[in-house]
Design a protein around this motif. Structure first.
Motif, PDB file in Angstrom:
ATOM      1  N   PHE A  44       0.586  -1.427   0.156  1.00 51.24           N
ATOM      2  CA  PHE A  44      -0.337  -0.022   0.494  1.00 51.24           C
ATOM      3  C   PHE A  44       0.459   1.240  -0.074  1.00 51.24           C
ATOM      4  O   PHE A  44       1.770   1.014   0.839  1.00 51.24           O
ATOM      5  N   VAL A  45       0.418   2.162  -1.004  1.00 52.36           N
ATOM      6  CA  VAL A  45       1.225   3.247  -1.167  1.00 52.36           C
ATOM      7  C   VAL A  45       1.210   4.093   0.031  1.00 52.36           C
ATOM      8  O   VAL A  45       2.031   4.247   1.057  1.00 52.36           O
ATOM      9  N   ASN A 377       4.015   3.482   4.834  1.00 51.85           N
ATOM     10  CA  ASN A 377       4.162   2.561   4.850  1.00 51.85           C
ATOM     11  C   ASN A 377       4.611   2.295   6.125  1.00 51.85           C
ATOM     12  O   ASN A 377       5.525   0.770   5.863  1.00 51.85           O
ATOM     13  N   TRP A 378       4.915   3.012   7.269  1.00 55.81           N
ATOM     14  CA  TRP A 378       5.239   2.746   8.507  1.00 55.81           C
ATOM     15  C   TRP A 378       4.025   1.528   9.330  1.00 55.81           C
ATOM     16  O   TRP A 378       4.324   0.479   9.747  1.00 55.81           O
ATOM     17  N   GLN A 379       3.045   1.688   9.093  1.00 54.78           N
ATOM     18  CA  GLN A 379       1.804   1.119   9.338  1.00 54.78           C
ATOM     19  C   GLN A 379       1.878  -0.151   8.590  1.00 54.78           C
ATOM     20  O   GLN A 379       1.478  -0.733   9.067  1.00 54.78           O
ATOM     21  N   ALA A 380       1.949   0.223   7.038  1.00 54.38           N
ATOM     22  CA  ALA A 380       2.032  -1.024   6.607  1.00 54.38           C
ATOM     23  C   ALA A 380       3.220  -2.042   7.178  1.00 54.38           C
ATOM     24  O   ALA A 380       2.698  -3.429   7.025  1.00 54.38           O
ATOM     25  N   CYS A 381       4.425  -1.563   7.383  1.00 51.11           N
ATOM     26  CA  CYS A 381       5.150  -2.506   7.438  1.00 51.11           C
ATOM     27  C   CYS A 381       5.411  -2.638   9.501  1.00 51.11           C
ATOM     28  O   CYS A 381       6.168  -4.135   9.678  1.00 51.11           O
ATOM     29  N   MET A 384      -0.685  -3.061   9.361  1.00 48.69           N
ATOM     30  CA  MET A 384      -1.417  -2.996   8.240  1.00 48.69           C
ATOM     31  C   MET A 384      -0.236  -3.929   7.082  1.00 48.69           C
ATOM     32  O   MET A 384      -0.824  -3.694   5.819  1.00 48.69           O
ATOM     33  N   VAL A 385      -0.798  -5.178   7.457  1.00 53.60           N
ATOM     34  CA  VAL A 385       0.031  -6.011   6.861  1.00 53.60           C
ATOM     35  C   VAL A 385      -1.303  -6.942   5.770  1.00 53.60           C
ATOM     36  O   VAL A 385      -1.786  -8.018   6.139  1.00 53.60           O
ATOM     37  N   MET A 386      -1.353  -6.246   5.333  1.00 56.17           N
ATOM     38  CA  MET A 386      -2.262  -6.926   4.467  1.00 56.17           C
ATOM     39  C   MET A 386      -1.544  -7.042   2.820  1.00 56.17           C
ATOM     40  O   MET A 386      -1.363  -7.041   1.435  1.00 56.17           O
ATOM     41  N   PRO A 387      -1.756  -8.554   2.360  1.00 55.65           N
ATOM     42  CA  PRO A 387      -1.283  -9.437   1.379  1.00 55.65           C
ATOM     43  C   PRO A 387      -1.815  -8.996   0.330  1.00 55.65           C
ATOM     44  O   PRO A 387      -3.117  -8.739  -0.176  1.00 55.65           O
ATOM     45  N   MET A 388      -1.169  -8.960  -0.881  1.00 53.75           N
ATOM     46  CA  MET A 388      -1.773  -8.102  -2.297  1.00 53.75           C
ATOM     47  C   MET A 388      -1.162  -9.098  -3.106  1.00 53.75           C
ATOM     48  O   MET A 388      -0.277  -8.887  -3.785  1.00 53.75           O
ATOM     49  N   ARG A 420       3.493  -7.494  12.251  1.00 54.46           N
ATOM     50  CA  ARG A 420       2.746  -8.679  13.058  1.00 54.46           C
ATOM     51  C   ARG A 420       1.838  -9.337  12.433  1.00 54.46           C
ATOM     52  O   ARG A 420       0.981  -8.261  12.496  1.00 54.46           O
ATOM     53  N   PRO A 421       1.336  -9.911  11.592  1.00 56.11           N
ATOM     54  CA  PRO A 421       0.849  -9.810  10.519  1.00 56.11           C
ATOM     55  C   PRO A 421      -0.760 -10.460  11.115  1.00 56.11           C
ATOM     56  O   PRO A 421      -1.283 -10.251   9.919  1.00 56.11           O
TER      57      PRO A 421
END
Lengths: 436, 436
Positions: A44-45, A377-381, A384-388, A420-421
């Motif tokens: 995610f951007v 990007n921090w939140q996604a890492c 917010m681990v969203m497999p795409m 933490r997925p």
């Protein structure tokens, strides 16, 4: 068929994903999914075009319509420990013009600030402004911590310095910010009995849904628009997002879809030629010579994803100034170019609708900063681990299979943090979504 | 009338306080309220008699009945940030003897570990052991962080060193521990579909109720026994607790109630005499000479409060070895002493039922350690701010008006921490308890 189209657009994320109450009147999916690169994992951007600077022009235009006071509220950095940390000042916008007050139980509409400057979201959330008079409602827009002016440690530089200073940028902390803020505001106004309704779009919609779940004593309802709360682990297939974006294009025109799908191979083969990157630089009117084909692919993929998110049936100016039905306009450019036009020239004409609708841009900055320490990007890492993934058949994007290991590695390189997925589904649920 | 009495006992905390589901088959209120001192503010004790050492004798006796495996699970110290902190090992007890397994959707009964050694609670929670066979249920008893063996930083000494090391001892973190633990356990057992039911008493009951509220996707129900989730801010009158304890005594005997009520003045007047403290030391068979009348008052008040919490209709051995209906036995001793017996001698005879039912104690250690860095005092000084007063008329305890300022000052002196008296209701609600 504007109505149908609008509904289709809404189905982008909504069909399997949304709970509580969902309609699509709020801001578009600012939480964008960056389509797959050729070699890198997609993610995610969040790196929104106007992330740090709200569009001044737009603000001036809308000042008459969207009037608010700007205030600040002192927040704990960590609500869930008693560690001795500095507090920070949370910005919020407030409008009480139409509020009928506590005695008449005037409601409070709380927009859950998401990953950007709150003023930008506030002036792009027309719906809450439109309905406030009808409900005699107060509007409040608390800003999300670590965005806009709501910066811990006094400055963006310090707040975004490293994993330690960033460690309190989490959804749970943001929800607690909202809870403490609204509880305090209601007390100050003797409005304890006034109902609170939450609003939010995209990540802000996730916050709205989760807040209604976690703080039922604070909010009587939530309108979570385009909120991908089920885009975690294996709840929805990882291809979902790109399939839907692709189908938005295919619906407009199968040939448009096919041209885009073919363009990636073309891009690679031109890029590999001698002076190929220079040729691509010229074709796409870039200001600086292209370093790698991936950078250009990223730029194109972003355009398509954002276009799907803001495919409104009316002209709008949220991500970029755009005509109504912008995907239709993009596809017209791609499809209707003279026969001799090459695939990549068609693509350029198409994305120019997104990047240069005003026609004022002479050359384009790709501005690719994949390792920029921006908040999303921090939140996604972290949480917010969203497999795409991007499927081989249904997606017009380059095929990509989600790979958690390489994602994890990238996060370690970028932020020195281990994702933490499974945390979001542990904390907020999702697997058994009938429960909501 | 054992049944009626049992119900009366239950009303100790239950009538205005409890939501969700409440019956009183679990452990008694281990979360004890220490009655008002003469000059000091009252506060919850938590300093349980067997806090650090589970009663070995009792364990041996019950080993046949309560069989479990002891296991450990690695937990984050802070679930709500990404700060780089050491993990810790959470102990849990597990019994699968009667579990019918995942295919038959065998339920999981989760006892919410509270402020003490989990083994002690497990062997004193007969109800869950009794019902497990009937439901084909698994039993798990995760220990609460910072208690028993579930100690962050490797040792009690370091964990309890100061406000920084203690700062992750909060209810929210404990709930997240339970959530992560049970989610992981179910995955390992392929028992994702097995329903989880929460159990807990006193503070553990609060955790059970709050967990059901905050993690509805994890637990389908909670049995929160004697859980004072409304004992915050001004939700219930601050006199509630001591009034109910007092009425438990008054119900047994009005003269017993009156003798106790009169005894405080008597205590003070004897204590003020020349050699008065020595006289009190003798009357109460203390091992060491009394330093202040307050210490003795504390000791007496604790006995009355705990007696009300464990006023079971059958002999029990949770806090202390006690006969059935222990309050009735205490009052018999107070009321039936020979006519010439002084008030304080009657009181001594009475509390001996609590402190020396076995008759094996030669002299009593007051063991007053008001500044001991035990976990509950920390929790009471941070989140669990429960205003408690003792009313002039309805309470048999010395009159006391709750004073937040002095409480806050005491917490600062003891722990270098500032309480957050409004946090629990912000996070978990309580004011509008119809919502639960």
């Amino acid at each position: 068929m504007p109505k149908t189209r609008q509904q289709n657009q809404n189905s982008l994320y909504l069909s399997p994903v949304i709970t509580i109450v969902i309609i699509s009147i709020l801001s578009p999916l600012s939480l964008a999914a960056q389509p797959s690169k050729f070699r890198r994992a997609p993610r995610f951007v969040g790196k929104l075009p106007h992330l740090t600077e709200p569009p001044q022009r737009q603000q001036r235009q809308q000042q008459q319509q969207y009037r608010y006071e700007t205030r600040y509220f002192e927040q704990r950095l960590d609500h869930f420990s008693f560690a001795d940390l500095p507090t920070f000042s949370q910005r919020y916008l407030i409008n009480t013009d139409h509020w009928v007050g506590p005695n008449r139980l005037g409601p409070i509409f709380l927009y859950c600030g998401n990953e950007g400057d709150i003023e930008w979201f506030a002036v792009n959330s027309g719906f809450v402004w439109d309905i406030a008079p009808r409900f005699g409602a107060m509007l409040v827009f608390p800003e999300h911590r670590y965005y806009g002016e709501s910066m811990p440690y006094g400055s963006t530089e310090v707040a975004y310095q490293n994993a330690t200073t960033l460690s309190y940028l989490t959804a749970e902390q943001a929800l607690a910010d909202f809870a403490v803020f609204i509880t305090n505001l209601k007390q100050n106004l003797s409005a304890e009995a006034s109902p609170v309704v939450l609003f939010g779009g995209s990540y802000g919609g996730m916050l709205a849904a989760w807040m209604r779940l976690k703080y039922p004593h604070i909010a009587i309802g939530a309108l979570a628009s385009s909120a991908p709360i089920l885009q975690f682990e294996d709840i929805v297939p990882p291809e979902t997002f790109y399939n839907i974006v692709s189908s938005d294009f295919k619906r407009e025109s199968a040939s448009c879809f096919n041209t885009i799908k073919e363009s990636w191979g073309e891009l690679v083969s031109v890029g590999q030629k001698e002076n190929g990157l220079l040729e691509l630089t010229k074709t796409f009117h870039l200001c600086r010579e292209l370093n790698s084909t991936e950078d250009l692919a990223d730029w194109l993929e972003s355009a398509y994803s954002y276009l799907a998110m803001v495919d409104y049936p009316y002209p709008s100016d949220f991500m970029m100034p755009l005509p109504g039905y912008p995907i239709r306009e993009v596809c017209k450019k791609i499809d209707n170019a003279p026969d001799a036009t090459s695939i990549l020239e068609r693509i350029f004409e198409g994305v120019s609708v997104y990047y240069n609708y005003t026609g004022n841009v002479d050359c384009f900055q790709l501005d690719d900063d994949p390792h920029g320490l921006d908040g999303w990007n921090w939140q996604a890492c972290t949480e917010m681990v969203m497999p795409m993934s991007s499927s081989r058949d249904k997606s017009m994007f380059p095929a990509y299979d989600y790979n958690y290991s390489s994602f994890k590695e990238e996060c370690w390189n970028d932020f020195n943090v281990i994702p933490r997925p499974r945390w979001i589904t542990t904390e907020f649920g999702g697997h058994v979504w009938e429960l909501f």
